[in-house]
Design an enzyme around this catalytic site. Sequence first.
Site, PDB file in Angstrom:
ATOM      1  N   LYS A  52     -14.325 -22.150   6.357  1.00 58.14           N
ATOM      2  CA  LYS A  52     -12.926 -22.304   6.783  1.00 58.14           C
ATOM      3  C   LYS A  52     -12.828 -22.590   8.281  1.00 58.14           C
ATOM      4  O   LYS A  52     -11.924 -23.297   8.724  1.00 58.14           O
ATOM      5  CB  LYS A  52     -12.131 -21.049   6.407  1.00 58.14           C
ATOM      6  CG  LYS A  52     -12.015 -20.829   4.902  1.00 58.14           C
ATOM      7  CD  LYS A  52     -11.337 -21.992   4.215  1.00 58.14           C
ATOM      8  CE  LYS A  52     -11.172 -21.803   2.720  1.00 58.14           C
ATOM      9  NZ  LYS A  52     -10.506 -22.939   2.072  1.00 58.14           N
TER      10      LYS A  52
ATOM     11  N   TYR B  54     -17.676 -17.926   3.450  1.00 61.66           N
ATOM     12  CA  TYR B  54     -16.290 -18.408   3.338  1.00 61.66           C
ATOM     13  C   TYR B  54     -15.686 -18.656   4.722  1.00 61.66           C
ATOM     14  O   TYR B  54     -15.061 -19.695   4.976  1.00 61.66           O
ATOM     15  CB  TYR B  54     -15.486 -17.365   2.566  1.00 61.66           C
ATOM     16  CG  TYR B  54     -14.061 -17.739   2.241  1.00 61.66           C
ATOM     17  CD1 TYR B  54     -13.766 -18.567   1.167  1.00 61.66           C
ATOM     18  CD2 TYR B  54     -13.003 -17.235   2.992  1.00 61.66           C
ATOM     19  CE1 TYR B  54     -12.447 -18.898   0.855  1.00 61.66           C
ATOM     20  CE2 TYR B  54     -11.689 -17.551   2.688  1.00 61.66           C
ATOM     21  CZ  TYR B  54     -11.414 -18.377   1.617  1.00 61.66           C
ATOM     22  OH  TYR B  54     -10.111 -18.700   1.311  1.00 61.66           O
TER      23      TYR B  54
HETATM   24  P1  NAP Z   1      -7.770 -20.232  -6.810  1.00 63.60           P
HETATM   25  O1  NAP Z   1      -6.554 -19.672  -7.451  1.00 63.60           O
HETATM   26  O2  NAP Z   1      -9.083 -19.581  -7.052  1.00 63.60           O
HETATM   27  O3  NAP Z   1      -7.877 -21.790  -7.179  1.00 63.60           O
HETATM   28  C1  NAP Z   1      -8.953 -22.545  -6.705  1.00 63.60           C
HETATM   29  C2  NAP Z   1      -8.724 -23.997  -7.020  1.00 63.60           C
HETATM   30  O4  NAP Z   1      -9.841 -24.755  -6.515  1.00 63.60           O
HETATM   31  C3  NAP Z   1      -8.640 -24.262  -8.512  1.00 63.60           C
HETATM   32  O5  NAP Z   1      -7.610 -25.200  -8.768  1.00 63.60           O
HETATM   33  C4  NAP Z   1     -10.006 -24.863  -8.829  1.00 63.60           C
HETATM   34  O6  NAP Z   1      -9.959 -25.788  -9.893  1.00 63.60           O
HETATM   35  C5  NAP Z   1     -10.319 -25.597  -7.551  1.00 63.60           C
HETATM   36  N1  NAP Z   1     -11.750 -25.853  -7.399  1.00 63.60           N
HETATM   37  C6  NAP Z   1     -12.743 -24.957  -7.209  1.00 63.60           C
HETATM   38  N2  NAP Z   1     -13.932 -25.589  -7.153  1.00 63.60           N
HETATM   39  C7  NAP Z   1     -13.673 -26.908  -7.285  1.00 63.60           C
HETATM   40  C8  NAP Z   1     -14.485 -28.080  -7.300  1.00 63.60           C
HETATM   41  N3  NAP Z   1     -15.816 -28.010  -7.157  1.00 63.60           N
HETATM   42  N4  NAP Z   1     -13.875 -29.284  -7.461  1.00 63.60           N
HETATM   43  C9  NAP Z   1     -12.528 -29.365  -7.611  1.00 63.60           C
HETATM   44  N5  NAP Z   1     -11.718 -28.294  -7.626  1.00 63.60           N
HETATM   45  C10 NAP Z   1     -12.278 -27.091  -7.458  1.00 63.60           C
HETATM   46  O7  NAP Z   1      -7.606 -20.267  -5.229  1.00 63.60           O
HETATM   47  P2  NAP Z   1      -6.290 -20.228  -4.310  1.00 63.60           P
HETATM   48  O8  NAP Z   1      -6.086 -18.839  -3.888  1.00 63.60           O
HETATM   49  O9  NAP Z   1      -5.178 -20.988  -4.953  1.00 63.60           O
HETATM   50  O10 NAP Z   1      -6.845 -21.018  -3.034  1.00 63.60           O
HETATM   51  C11 NAP Z   1      -6.538 -22.377  -2.777  1.00 63.60           C
HETATM   52  C12 NAP Z   1      -7.075 -22.703  -1.396  1.00 63.60           C
HETATM   53  O11 NAP Z   1      -6.454 -21.850  -0.430  1.00 63.60           O
HETATM   54  C13 NAP Z   1      -8.579 -22.465  -1.267  1.00 63.60           C
HETATM   55  O12 NAP Z   1      -9.145 -23.435  -0.408  1.00 63.60           O
HETATM   56  C14 NAP Z   1      -8.656 -21.089  -0.631  1.00 63.60           C
HETATM   57  O13 NAP Z   1      -9.858 -20.895   0.072  1.00 63.60           O
HETATM   58  C15 NAP Z   1      -7.450 -21.152   0.290  1.00 63.60           C
HETATM   59  N6  NAP Z   1      -6.949 -19.833   0.702  1.00 63.60           N
HETATM   60  C16 NAP Z   1      -6.497 -18.930  -0.212  1.00 63.60           C
HETATM   61  C17 NAP Z   1      -6.032 -17.696   0.215  1.00 63.60           C
HETATM   62  C18 NAP Z   1      -5.485 -16.654  -0.729  1.00 63.60           C
HETATM   63  O14 NAP Z   1      -5.159 -15.554  -0.256  1.00 63.60           O
HETATM   64  N7  NAP Z   1      -5.340 -16.928  -2.014  1.00 63.60           N
HETATM   65  C19 NAP Z   1      -6.067 -17.374   1.568  1.00 63.60           C
HETATM   66  C20 NAP Z   1      -6.527 -18.318   2.474  1.00 63.60           C
HETATM   67  C21 NAP Z   1      -6.978 -19.541   2.020  1.00 63.60           C
HETATM   68  P3  NAP Z   1     -10.628 -25.448 -11.345  1.00 63.60           P
HETATM   69  O15 NAP Z   1      -9.917 -24.232 -11.858  1.00 63.60           O
HETATM   70  O16 NAP Z   1     -10.388 -26.684 -12.140  1.00 63.60           O
HETATM   71  O17 NAP Z   1     -12.086 -25.194 -11.042  1.00 63.60           O
END
Ligand code: NAP
Length: 250
Positions: free
Chosen positions: A162, A158
């Site tokens: 990133k 991861y």
């Molecule tokens: P999440 O709740 O797990 O949601 C992930 C999203 O990515 C979902 O909408 C999912 O869609 C989509 N996705 C996954 N695989 C995919 C694919 N192959 N093609 C198209 N869509 C895909 O994650 P989140 O926490 O909202 O994170 C969103 C972004 O922020 C990510 O890049 C994550 O790494 C980043 N981030 C999050 C955090 C945190 O603390 N939450 C911190 C730093 C960075 P489906 O459900 O349709 O598969």
Amino acid sequence: MSEQQNSRPAALVTGGGRGIGRAICLELAKAGFDVCINYAASSAAAEQTAEECKAFGVQAVALQADVTNPAECQTLVDTAAKTFGRLDVLVNNAGVNADKLILRMQEADFDKVIDTNLKGAFFCSKAACKLMMRQRYGRIINLSSVVGLHGNAGQSNYAASKAGLIGLTKSLAKEFAARGVTVNAVAPGFIETDMTAAMPEAAKTAALAAVPAGRIGAPAEVAHAVAFLASEEAAYITGQVLCVDGGMGM
Ligand code: NAP
């Protein structure tokens, strides 16, 4: 929806149906963007997000595509541009994790995370930049992470994805700067979504202890930063990484 010329700006958000992506879609809709909400599997969530966007008086559609597939990314970008007659903003938000210490990590765990988080952004940016450079305007925003800047035990795949997004961001920023297309990254810290809900309790406690603000962040707090970078007012900001992390990465 038929092809049309539109005076409203238009945005495409990958993985826009849930979590941070959903909050970004709503914030962009609130700011007056028509929004394409990409999803891979969560069609009901994406349709629901589209309905919530429409409540702000804009148009919104849910579009299925797996960002690990280059042909699907090309079709996604083409369909988004055709649906609203333009594409001003691409948010590469789709992301997954597969956390393990490296001794237990399989090649498939590494590939899945790199293919989604890093290559997905490459495929979508490659497709969108052609349109953006031609229209001499565009905003690309990549969702990196505090982990991409500082690393984290158990998240080498991861963190590599990133950190890679930051290199991609800065390189594309240099390639496109003279064409009015900015490319920036937002690096969230510990944000309340399905991704973090799935963390073991001990990992959640450790993450929270590392946040000077003393609380988990809300998806909307990340979305505000993305919406700013997506705005016309952010024209002179490119190649930057904006941390939204309650001080976690200091
Ligand atoms: P999440 O709740 O797990 O949601 C992930 C999203 O990515 C979902 O909408 C999912 O869609 C989509 N996705 C996954 N695989 C995919 C694919 N192959 N093609 C198209 N869509 C895909 O994650 P989140 O926490 O909202 O994170 C969103 C972004 O922020 C990510 O890049 C994550 O790494 C980043 N981030 C999050 C955090 C945190 O603390 N939450 C911190 C730093 C960075 P489906 O459900 O349709 O598969």
